[in-house]
Design an enzyme around this catalytic site. Structure first.
Site, PDB file in Angstrom:
ATOM      1  N   ASP A   1      41.148  42.164  35.814  1.00 57.25           N
ATOM      2  CA  ASP A   1      40.582  42.870  36.965  1.00 57.25           C
ATOM      3  C   ASP A   1      41.130  42.265  38.252  1.00 57.25           C
ATOM      4  O   ASP A   1      41.560  41.107  38.275  1.00 57.25           O
ATOM      5  CB  ASP A   1      39.053  42.723  36.976  1.00 57.25           C
ATOM      6  CG  ASP A   1      38.417  43.378  35.758  1.00 57.25           C
ATOM      7  OD1 ASP A   1      39.047  44.274  35.184  1.00 57.25           O
ATOM      8  OD2 ASP A   1      37.301  42.961  35.397  1.00 57.25           O
TER       9      ASP A   1
HETATM   10  N1  URA Z   1      36.874  40.876  31.110  1.00 54.11           N
HETATM   11  C1  URA Z   1      36.534  41.308  32.341  1.00 54.11           C
HETATM   12  O1  URA Z   1      35.404  41.685  32.578  1.00 54.11           O
HETATM   13  N2  URA Z   1      37.488  41.291  33.286  1.00 54.11           N
HETATM   14  C2  URA Z   1      38.743  40.853  33.088  1.00 54.11           C
HETATM   15  O2  URA Z   1      39.561  40.848  34.004  1.00 54.11           O
HETATM   16  C3  URA Z   1      39.068  40.401  31.802  1.00 54.11           C
HETATM   17  C4  URA Z   1      38.124  40.423  30.824  1.00 54.11           C
END
Ligand code: URA
Length: 243
Positions: free
Chosen positions: A102
């Site tokens: 993310d």
């Molecule tokens: N899980 C999440 O919630 N975000 C990420 O970036 C990776 C795994």
């Protein structure tokens, strides 16, 4: 293959630059300065050197990026900086991130043009371990740990409409809190569902305050790659990942 193709694939320069380098005697084939940029070489048996450094041939490129917050795991984006923008000085043609972190997640991201490896590492059937350092709103209760380790309902459904629980995960508690006083855990998961870690913590009434990926399969982030920096993978790391 042609010498200039070999050298440009190793990111030595553009074809035009390589022509100049050859003219200046900076490229050698089997210890002898190359005569022409378009001469034919055998990439598997000839020893090619640039400025005296022998180059080993690799069809693909593999980089480990310590992704910062605020950068998107995409090859292009109209608004935000992308992970490829951080590979300054590299020929990024054909490269893509292996999976996504993310925009507000930091840490390990493999970037490669080896589509086969990407496919294998992301295949839901392979269950490649991913370890996250998770800073959470409040300490986990033993019952929460049990739930996370058994599998939780994060709102996903199977084709037949039944709940698609997450696969069993592993939780390790960290003794120290972070600098803002939030508890820290290490969570190992074997899937890569959308926002998975955040949704898993939400499912036990908690909240992710900060997230960093520290390993994926055999590949580890380590302590010596500053946030925003990248490095090529070693041959050993590439071989381990392919196993
Ligand atoms: N899980 C999440 O919630 N975000 C990420 O970036 C990776 C795994």
């Amino acid at each position: 293959m042609r010498l200039d193709k070999f050298l440009s694939e190793q990111n030595i320069g553009t074809r035009k630059q390589i022509k100049e380098y050859v003219k200046n005697g900076r490229c050698a084939v089997n210890g002898i300065p190359a005569s022409k940029a378009d001469m034919h070489i055998d990439e598997n048996s000839d020893e090619i050197a640039f400025d005296g450094i022998v180059l080993s041939y690799s069809k693909y490129h593999y980089y480990l990026l310590n992704k910062p917050v605020g950068v998107v795991s995409a090859t292009r984006d109209g608004r935000n900086e992308t992970v490829l923008d951080l590979l300054s000085g590299e020929n990024v043609k054909g490269l893509s991130p292996c999976g996504r972190l993310d925009i507000d997640t930091e840490g390990l991201l493999l970037i490669t043009d080896d589509g086969d490896l990407i496919h294998r590492l992301l295949s839901p059937k392979k269950h490649v371990d991913k370890v996250y350092e998770v800073h959470i709103r409040q300490a986990l209760l033993p019952a929460d740990i049990e739930k996370l380790e058994k599998g939780v309902n994060i709102g996903d459904k199977k084709d037949d409409g039944s709940i698609d629980y997450t696969l069993p995960a592993k939780v390790e508690l960290c003794d120290d809190k972070d600098e803002e006083g939030y508890p820290v855990i290490f969570l190992t998961i074997h899937e890569g569902r959308f926002h998975q870690v955040k949704r898993m913590l939400e499912a036990v009434g908690n909240e992710v305050m900060f997230l960093r990926r520290i390993s994926m399969g055999s590949l580890e982030l380590g302590d010596d790659l500053p946030v925003g920096d990248y490095r090529p993978l070693t041959e050993e790391e590439i071989n381990e990942l392919k196993k």
